[in-house]
Motif scaffolding. Structure first.
Motif, PDB file in Angstrom:
ATOM      1  N   GLN A  44      -5.236   2.266  -9.013  1.00  0.00           N
ATOM      2  CA  GLN A  44      -5.661   0.887  -9.602  1.00  0.00           C
ATOM      3  C   GLN A  44      -6.240   1.439 -10.932  1.00  0.00           C
ATOM      4  O   GLN A  44      -6.139   1.131 -11.952  1.00  0.00           O
ATOM      5  CB  GLN A  44      -6.832   0.176  -8.876  1.00  0.00           C
ATOM      6  N   ILE A  45      -7.001   2.623 -10.782  1.00  0.00           N
ATOM      7  CA  ILE A  45      -7.758   3.179 -11.979  1.00  0.00           C
ATOM      8  C   ILE A  45      -6.813   3.834 -13.035  1.00  0.00           C
ATOM      9  O   ILE A  45      -6.741   3.515 -14.253  1.00  0.00           O
ATOM     10  CB  ILE A  45      -8.669   4.506 -11.554  1.00  0.00           C
ATOM     11  N   ILE A  63      -5.452   4.015  -3.051  1.00  0.00           N
ATOM     12  CA  ILE A  63      -5.457   2.782  -3.473  1.00  0.00           C
ATOM     13  C   ILE A  63      -6.084   2.686  -4.873  1.00  0.00           C
ATOM     14  O   ILE A  63      -5.868   2.133  -6.198  1.00  0.00           O
ATOM     15  CB  ILE A  63      -5.551   1.522  -2.823  1.00  0.00           C
ATOM     16  N   ASN A  64      -7.401   2.986  -4.717  1.00  0.00           N
ATOM     17  CA  ASN A  64      -8.441   3.169  -5.944  1.00  0.00           C
ATOM     18  C   ASN A  64      -7.932   3.995  -6.947  1.00  0.00           C
ATOM     19  O   ASN A  64      -8.028   3.447  -8.298  1.00  0.00           O
ATOM     20  CB  ASN A  64      -9.838   3.457  -5.524  1.00  0.00           C
ATOM     21  N   THR A 110      -6.442  11.307  -7.881  1.00  0.00           N
ATOM     22  CA  THR A 110      -6.766  11.369  -6.731  1.00  0.00           C
ATOM     23  C   THR A 110      -8.148  12.335  -6.329  1.00  0.00           C
ATOM     24  O   THR A 110      -8.371  12.355  -5.262  1.00  0.00           O
ATOM     25  CB  THR A 110      -5.483  11.668  -5.646  1.00  0.00           C
ATOM     26  N   ASP A 129       0.778  -1.251   0.138  1.00  0.00           N
ATOM     27  CA  ASP A 129      -0.135   0.302  -0.021  1.00  0.00           C
ATOM     28  C   ASP A 129       0.750   1.463   0.025  1.00  0.00           C
ATOM     29  O   ASP A 129       0.378   2.148  -0.890  1.00  0.00           O
ATOM     30  CB  ASP A 129      -0.989  -0.048   1.156  1.00  0.00           C
ATOM     31  N   ARG A 141     -14.382  10.007  -4.064  1.00  0.00           N
ATOM     32  CA  ARG A 141     -14.286   8.547  -3.341  1.00  0.00           C
ATOM     33  C   ARG A 141     -13.091   7.647  -4.272  1.00  0.00           C
ATOM     34  O   ARG A 141     -13.077   6.630  -4.030  1.00  0.00           O
ATOM     35  CB  ARG A 141     -15.621   7.725  -3.233  1.00  0.00           C
ATOM     36  N   SER A 142     -11.991   8.326  -4.610  1.00  0.00           N
ATOM     37  CA  SER A 142     -11.088   7.379  -5.166  1.00  0.00           C
ATOM     38  C   SER A 142     -10.041   6.845  -4.197  1.00  0.00           C
ATOM     39  O   SER A 142      -9.954   5.690  -4.192  1.00  0.00           O
ATOM     40  CB  SER A 142     -10.145   8.292  -6.241  1.00  0.00           C
TER      41      SER A 142
END
Length: 96
Positions: free
Chosen positions: A90-91, A86-87, A78, A61, A82-83
């Motif tokens: 990934q996106i 980590i999300n 970022t 992480d 709600r990103s």
């Protein structure tokens, strides 16, 4: 049980009453003096594996978050609602 489930945000499919029944009808543990040390060792081995996996995930992480900050488009990803780090990473990885 209902209070415990609410306190820990349980959102499973089983009702608190059903959970109590399942706990009461679950197989009992062993108190056999010949098996107890071996079972203890097995549990402790599994605990050390889980600790190592958790430590590796934390390191991963941190690495992902660091790489996201370094990327020229990291700030854009970022800023998405709600990103999260980590999300967003990934996106960014999936979109290139």
């Amino acid at each position: 049980m209902a209070a415990f489930c609410a306190k820990h945000s349980y959102s499973g499919r089983r009702s608190p009453a059903e959970l109590v029944v399942r706990l009461r009808t679950a197989p009992a543990g062993t108190v056999d003096e010949t098996l107890t040390p071996a079972l203890r060792d097995a549990v402790l081995a599994l605990v050390s594996v889980l600790k190592a996996v958790n430590a590796a995930l934390k390191d991963l992480d941190k690495s992902v978050a660091a790489r996201l900050v370094e990327h020229p488009d990291g700030e854009i990803f970022t800023s998405l609602p709600r990103s999260g780090r980590i999300n967003a990473a990934q996106i960014l990885a999936e979109w290139g």
